[in-house]
Design a protein around this motif. Sequence first.
Motif, PDB file in Angstrom:
ATOM      1  N   UNK A   1       0.821  -1.213   0.000  1.00 20.86           N
ATOM      2  CA  UNK A   1       0.000   0.000   0.000  1.00 20.86           C
ATOM      3  C   UNK A   1       0.856   1.265   0.000  1.00 20.86           C
ATOM      4  N   UNK A   2       2.014   1.195   0.628  1.00 22.07           N
ATOM      5  CA  UNK A   2       2.916   2.350   0.718  1.00 22.07           C
ATOM      6  C   UNK A   2       4.310   1.896   0.284  1.00 22.07           C
ATOM      7  N   UNK A   3       4.576   1.876  -1.018  1.00 19.00           N
ATOM      8  CA  UNK A   3       5.824   1.316  -1.532  1.00 19.00           C
ATOM      9  C   UNK A   3       7.104   1.940  -0.969  1.00 19.00           C
ATOM     10  N   UNK A   4       7.059   3.181  -0.549  1.00 22.72           N
ATOM     11  CA  UNK A   4       8.267   3.808  -0.022  1.00 22.72           C
ATOM     12  C   UNK A   4       8.476   3.513   1.464  1.00 22.72           C
ATOM     13  N   UNK A   5       7.511   2.857   2.091  1.00 25.90           N
ATOM     14  CA  UNK A   5       7.581   2.596   3.531  1.00 25.90           C
ATOM     15  C   UNK A   5       8.557   1.465   3.833  1.00 25.90           C
TER      16      UNK A   5
ATOM     17  N   UNK B   1      -5.167 -15.457   3.995  1.00 18.88           N
ATOM     18  CA  UNK B   1      -6.111 -14.488   4.530  1.00 18.88           C
ATOM     19  C   UNK B   1      -5.600 -13.067   4.501  1.00 18.88           C
ATOM     20  N   UNK B   2      -4.300 -12.886   4.587  1.00 14.29           N
ATOM     21  CA  UNK B   2      -3.718 -11.542   4.507  1.00 14.29           C
ATOM     22  C   UNK B   2      -3.376 -11.194   3.061  1.00 14.29           C
ATOM     23  N   UNK B   3      -2.727 -12.101   2.358  1.00 15.14           N
ATOM     24  CA  UNK B   3      -2.204 -11.788   1.030  1.00 15.14           C
ATOM     25  C   UNK B   3      -3.295 -11.588  -0.013  1.00 15.14           C
ATOM     26  N   UNK B   4      -4.296 -12.427  -0.017  1.00 12.33           N
ATOM     27  CA  UNK B   4      -5.316 -12.333  -1.067  1.00 12.33           C
ATOM     28  C   UNK B   4      -6.023 -10.973  -1.082  1.00 12.33           C
ATOM     29  N   UNK B   5      -6.537 -10.492   0.038  1.00  7.55           N
ATOM     30  CA  UNK B   5      -7.176  -9.163  -0.019  1.00  7.55           C
ATOM     31  C   UNK B   5      -6.202  -8.043  -0.377  1.00  7.55           C
ATOM     32  N   UNK B   6      -4.963  -8.140   0.100  1.00  8.99           N
ATOM     33  CA  UNK B   6      -3.979  -7.099  -0.213  1.00  8.99           C
ATOM     34  C   UNK B   6      -3.659  -7.112  -1.704  1.00  8.99           C
ATOM     35  N   UNK B   7      -3.451  -8.289  -2.262  1.00  8.24           N
ATOM     36  CA  UNK B   7      -3.159  -8.388  -3.698  1.00  8.24           C
ATOM     37  C   UNK B   7      -4.333  -7.862  -4.517  1.00  8.24           C
ATOM     38  N   UNK B   8      -5.533  -8.248  -4.156  1.00  9.14           N
ATOM     39  CA  UNK B   8      -6.708  -7.773  -4.889  1.00  9.14           C
ATOM     40  C   UNK B   8      -6.869  -6.258  -4.784  1.00  9.14           C
ATOM     41  N   UNK B   9      -6.579  -5.696  -3.621  1.00 11.84           N
ATOM     42  CA  UNK B   9      -6.723  -4.251  -3.417  1.00 11.84           C
ATOM     43  C   UNK B   9      -5.661  -3.446  -4.154  1.00 11.84           C
ATOM     44  N   UNK B  10      -4.505  -4.044  -4.399  1.00 13.16           N
ATOM     45  CA  UNK B  10      -3.401  -3.296  -5.004  1.00 13.16           C
ATOM     46  C   UNK B  10      -3.070  -3.762  -6.421  1.00 13.16           C
ATOM     47  N   UNK B  11      -3.810  -4.702  -6.961  1.00 13.61           N
ATOM     48  CA  UNK B  11      -3.463  -5.338  -8.232  1.00 13.61           C
ATOM     49  C   UNK B  11      -3.397  -4.362  -9.401  1.00 13.61           C
ATOM     50  N   UNK B  12      -4.355  -3.498  -9.520  1.00 15.85           N
ATOM     51  CA  UNK B  12      -4.430  -2.609 -10.689  1.00 15.85           C
ATOM     52  C   UNK B  12      -3.655  -1.296 -10.514  1.00 15.85           C
TER      53      UNK B  12
END
Length: 135
Positions: free
Chosen positions: A73-77, A119-130
């Motif tokens: 979500x925050x690539x520079x973090x 449970x953690x990776x799937x929602x994160x990947x879906x939220x940041x995929x595009x």
Amino acid sequence: MFWLSHHHPDEYNRTYLFGGLRLCARCLGTYPVMLAALVALFVVRAPLGWDWDVPVVLLLTLPALVDWAVGRFRPAAGSNAVRTSTGILLGLALARSLHVHLQRPLPGVLLAQAALVTGVALPVILATYRRPRPD
């Protein structure tokens, strides 16, 4: 070389540079520790079931997952020191779950770990995929 670092050029801040080769900071903590701990567990003939396997493996896995998710979500973090440290913890967790799995396939500890990661990776990947990649 991609097999040593699975990061694109815009993510090179997540790698270490060794003699012209980029190594993923988290993987550099994970894989050597996982291999060493796995060998140690076999050498000492560690038991295949400890009461605390699942909670400890999940607790050791969680920091890497959280750090990875924040980074999506925050690539520079974050920092490479944190990534390597969470990778070390992840390597210990993976060693334990693999130690049991290699002798008794699909143990509860491995399934719990897989469920946590999914449970953690799937929602994160879906939220940041595009999300567009920087040029």
